[in-house]
Structures are given as structure tokens and as C-alpha cells.
Motif scaffolding. Structure first.
Motif, short mmCIF file in Angstrom:
data_model
loop_
_atom_site.label_atom_id
_atom_site.label_comp_id
_atom_site.label_asym_id
_atom_site.label_seq_id
_atom_site.Cartn_x
_atom_site.Cartn_y
_atom_site.Cartn_z
N MET A 19 0.82 -1.21 0.00
CA MET A 19 0.00 0.00 0.00
C MET A 19 0.85 1.26 0.00
O MET A 19 1.67 1.45 0.89
CB MET A 19 -0.90 0.01 1.24
CG MET A 19 -1.82 1.20 1.32
SD MET A 19 -2.76 1.25 2.88
CE MET A 19 -1.63 2.16 3.94
N PRO A 20 0.69 2.16 -1.00
CA PRO A 20 1.34 3.46 -0.91
C PRO A 20 0.79 4.21 0.30
O PRO A 20 -0.43 4.23 0.53
CB PRO A 20 0.94 4.15 -2.22
CG PRO A 20 0.50 3.05 -3.13
CD PRO A 20 -0.08 2.00 -2.24
N LEU A 21 1.67 4.83 1.06
CA LEU A 21 1.28 5.36 2.36
C LEU A 21 0.18 6.41 2.26
O LEU A 21 -0.89 6.29 2.88
CB LEU A 21 2.51 5.93 3.07
CG LEU A 21 2.31 6.33 4.53
CD1 LEU A 21 1.88 5.13 5.36
CD2 LEU A 21 3.60 6.92 5.09
N LEU A 22 0.39 7.46 1.48
CA LEU A 22 -0.56 8.56 1.43
C LEU A 22 -1.84 8.18 0.71
O LEU A 22 -2.95 8.34 1.24
CB LEU A 22 0.08 9.78 0.77
CG LEU A 22 1.11 10.54 1.60
CD1 LEU A 22 1.79 11.61 0.77
CD2 LEU A 22 0.45 11.18 2.81
N SER A 23 -1.72 7.68 -0.51
CA SER A 23 -2.91 7.36 -1.28
C SER A 23 -3.68 6.19 -0.66
O SER A 23 -4.91 6.13 -0.73
CB SER A 23 -2.54 7.04 -2.73
OG SER A 23 -1.65 5.94 -2.80
N GLY A 24 -2.97 5.26 -0.04
CA GLY A 24 -3.64 4.17 0.64
C GLY A 24 -4.48 4.67 1.81
O GLY A 24 -5.59 4.18 2.05
N THR A 25 -3.95 5.66 2.52
CA THR A 25 -4.72 6.25 3.61
C THR A 25 -5.96 6.95 3.08
O THR A 25 -7.02 6.94 3.73
CB THR A 25 -3.84 7.23 4.40
OG1 THR A 25 -2.66 6.55 4.85
CG2 THR A 25 -4.58 7.78 5.61
N VAL A 26 -5.86 7.57 1.91
CA VAL A 26 -7.03 8.18 1.27
C VAL A 26 -8.11 7.13 1.04
O VAL A 26 -9.30 7.34 1.33
CB VAL A 26 -6.64 8.86 -0.05
CG1 VAL A 26 -7.88 9.23 -0.86
CG2 VAL A 26 -5.80 10.10 0.21
N VAL A 27 -7.72 5.98 0.49
CA VAL A 27 -8.68 4.91 0.23
C VAL A 27 -9.33 4.45 1.54
O VAL A 27 -10.54 4.20 1.61
CB VAL A 27 -8.00 3.73 -0.48
CG1 VAL A 27 -8.96 2.57 -0.66
CG2 VAL A 27 -7.45 4.18 -1.84
N GLN A 28 -8.53 4.35 2.59
CA GLN A 28 -9.08 3.92 3.88
C GLN A 28 -10.12 4.91 4.39
O GLN A 28 -11.18 4.51 4.88
CB GLN A 28 -7.94 3.77 4.89
CG GLN A 28 -7.04 2.58 4.63
CD GLN A 28 -5.98 2.43 5.71
OE1 GLN A 28 -5.49 3.41 6.25
NE2 GLN A 28 -5.63 1.20 6.03
N TYR A 29 -9.82 6.20 4.31
CA TYR A 29 -10.76 7.20 4.78
C TYR A 29 -12.01 7.25 3.91
O TYR A 29 -13.12 7.51 4.42
CB TYR A 29 -10.10 8.58 4.81
CG TYR A 29 -9.23 8.81 6.01
CD1 TYR A 29 -9.63 8.43 7.29
CD2 TYR A 29 -7.99 9.43 5.89
CE1 TYR A 29 -8.83 8.64 8.39
CE2 TYR A 29 -7.18 9.66 6.99
CZ TYR A 29 -7.61 9.26 8.24
OH TYR A 29 -6.82 9.47 9.33
N LEU A 30 -11.88 7.03 2.61
CA LEU A 30 -13.05 7.00 1.74
C LEU A 30 -14.00 5.89 2.16
O LEU A 30 -15.22 6.09 2.26
CB LEU A 30 -12.62 6.81 0.28
CG LEU A 30 -12.07 8.04 -0.45
CD1 LEU A 30 -11.49 7.63 -1.79
CD2 LEU A 30 -13.15 9.10 -0.63
N ALA A 31 -13.45 4.71 2.41
CA ALA A 31 -14.29 3.58 2.80
C ALA A 31 -14.94 3.81 4.15
O ALA A 31 -16.16 3.62 4.33
CB ALA A 31 -13.46 2.29 2.82
N ALA A 32 -14.15 4.23 5.14
CA ALA A 32 -14.69 4.45 6.48
C ALA A 32 -15.68 5.61 6.49
O ALA A 32 -16.74 5.53 7.13
CB ALA A 32 -13.55 4.72 7.46
N GLY A 33 -15.37 6.68 5.75
CA GLY A 33 -16.26 7.83 5.71
C GLY A 33 -17.60 7.50 5.08
O GLY A 33 -18.64 8.00 5.52
#
Length: 308
Positions: free
Chosen positions: A188-202
Motif C-alpha cells: 500500500m502506498p502510504l498517502l494514497s492508501g490512507t485516502v482509500v481507507q478514509y473514503l471507505a470508512a467515511g
């Protein structure tokens, strides 16, 4: 050692301590902000603002996004666990009346749960010294907050089974998310992967706000400042530190850092809310720190899966 190498070594050494300090403010932020917004609504606004900052940051600093639908799916699932279940459970439990200190203590059971599951799921093995550290950490957490819990009040009055269930969901979410990310999201790329995580959780928390809440927010300076802190410091700085720590270390060792969150939260509550710290709490802090040192520095038994 060259200055650049020395600075890098100091930064690597400071990362766990900095993470603990930042992460512990989440319980304080919940206590400050929840009087002004319902938990799912509060978290949805927080994630939306975080994404507004993090998406351009990821594009500017990295430009690399997860490759393949399979990895996107794994990252989304880890986000649902680490952000959706954990934060949603903590905020909802506190919203339903559970004291923030008790919530922190119960979530502090995570290292034992993570260590117990890391062996069969990740192939990690802990030596006797590390298991001793995990037990000491748990004892330290209990000592720090035990004096603040009144069995006649905090445990049985002021909140019901719903609050307890919410915190248990948070515990399962952060434990399972740490293990799931370590096993399935190593690329997982650190920054963009975190974006994906927040999109799903949000998305899930937003749906929860639509279905179960009135979505009313009282905008006050206190709420705005709390929201800003949670977005910039917790949702961006602390989470990126957590992702980096998971990438660098074994899941059970990263989880051991959470033993320090309740003592640090207690210190912050003493500073911000004038809550007394009895001597037994100071002893508990020392015991918890000793436990973390044993877990982090103890050598794992051979035969486990190598770190990636």
C-alpha cells in the motif's frame, strides 16, 4: 555518523513516542467535541475535511496509487476496521455515556488480543520476555485507570450494554485492522492508501449518520478547534505515523504502543481537566512503560514469518 544519518536515526527513534502522544489526544478530542455533534456525524465531517486535505497532498507528494482492484479492496477493508469500527466504536461508546478513561482502558486490551492472533494469522512468534511485557503492560493500564473507576458508578451506572458493545467493536476493529493491514496491504502506498481507507470508512459512517442520527451540529469555537485538531493532528499526522510503524514493525510490537495511550490520556486529562493523578497511577505508568520496553526490545522466537 553524518548529520543527516543522525537526524534520521533520531526521527525513527522518536516516531513511537510521538505517535503515542498524538493518538492519546483522540479521547480528549472526543470528550471536547461530542457535546456539539452526534458521533457518526462528527466523524463524517472529520473524514470529509481530512480527505479534502489529504487527496491533493497524496497527489503532490507521491502521485502513486494502489495497483489493482484487489489491493484497493484490501485497503478499503483495513480502513473500515482501523478507522470506521475503531473510531466509530470509541466515539459512540463515549457518546452513550462511557467515561473516556474507561474507554481508553478497554481499548488498551488490544495488544493482548493482537499478540494472541498474530501467531496463527501472520506467523509471528513472541518469546517469553515479550509475553511478560504484554502482561505487565495490561497490569500497568489497570493501575493507571483503576483508581478512577467506581464499581458502583462508572461500571454499572451512566451507561448501558450499548456503550460497552460499541467499545468492544472498537477493540476488535483496531486489533483486526492492524493484523489485516500487515498481512494484505504491504504494497500500500502510504498517502494514497490512507485516502482509500478514509473514503471507505467515511462512506460507512456517513450512511450511519443518515440512518441513525439527526445530523445536527452546534458550531462553537470549541467544536471548531477540536475538529481542526482531530483532522490535522489525529487523522493525518498520527494515522500516517501508525501506517509507517505498521510497515516497519511486527503487528504485535506496534500494538504494544497502545499500552501507553491510557497513561498519557490520564496525564492530559489531569492537565486539561484538573483530574488528580494518585500515586498508584504513577506506578501504573511506570509498569506500562516497562511492559512496552520488554515487548519492543524482546527478540521474537525463530520460525515466524519475516517482516516485509
Amino acid at each position: 555518523m553524518p548529520p543527516a544519518s543522525r537526524a534520521a536515526s533520531l526521527w525513527l527513534a522518536a516516531m513511537p513516542l510521538l505517535f503515542v502522544v498524538l493518538w492519546s489526544t483522540g479521547f480528549i478530542g472526543a470528550k471536547f467535541g461530542l457535546p456539539y455533534a452526534e458521533p457518526f456525524t462528527f466523524l463524517f465531517i472529520r473524514f470529509a475535511l481530512t480527505l479534502a486535505l489529504l487527496v491533493p497532498l497524496a497527489h503532490w507528494l507521491s502521485g502513486e496509487w494502489p495497483r489493482g482492484a484487489r489491493l484497493w479492496g484490501h485497503i478499503a477493508i483495513s480502513g473500515l476496521l482501523v478507522h470506521g469500527a475503531y473510531l466509530g466504536g470509541v466515539f459512540y461508546g463515549i457518546y452513550l455515556g462511557m467515561p473516556a478513561g474507561l474507554a481508553s482502558l478497554l481499548v488498551g486490551l488490544q495488544p493482548l488480543l493482537t499478540a494472541a492472533l498474530a501467531g496463527p494469522l501472520l506467523g509471528e512468534r513472541l518469546g517469553g520476555r515479550q509475553w511478560l511485557g504484554l502482561v505487565l503492560g495490561l497490569v500497568g493500564v489497570a493501575l493507571v485507570l483503576g483508581g478512577k473507576l467506581d464499581p458502583g458508578e462508572a461500571l454499572f451506572q451512566g451507561f448501558g450494554a450499548g456503550a460497552l458493545l460499541a467499545i468492544l467493536v472498537a477493540l476488535a476493529g483496531i486489533s483486526g485492522g492492524t493484523l489485516y493491514q500487515k498481512r494484505h496491504c504491504t504494497g500500500m502506498p502510504l498517502l494514497s492508501g490512507t485516502v482509500v481507507q478514509y473514503l471507505a470508512a467515511g462512506a460507512v459512517l456517513g450512511l450511519g449518520a443518515l440512518l441513525f442520527e439527526e445530523r445536527s451540529v452546534t458550531w462553537t469555537p470549541t467544536f471548531a478547534l477540536t475538529l481542526g485538531w482531530l483532522v490535522l493532528v489525529l487523522s493525518i499526522a498520527a494515522i500516517l505515523l501508525l501506517m509507517a510503524l505498521i510497515r516497519r514493525g511486527e503487528a504485535s510490537r506496534v500494538a504494544s504502543l497502545f499500552y501507553l495511550v491510557p497513561p498519557v490520556t490520564a496525564l492530559q486529562a489531569w492537565w486539561l481537566f484538573d483530574e488528580a493523578l494518585p500515586p498508584i497511577s504513577l506506578v501504573g505508568m511506570a509498569v506500562a512503560i516497562a511492559g512496552v520496553v520488554l515487548v519492543v526490545r524482546g527478540q521474537p522466537a525463530t520460525g515466524g514469518r519475516r517482516r516485509t
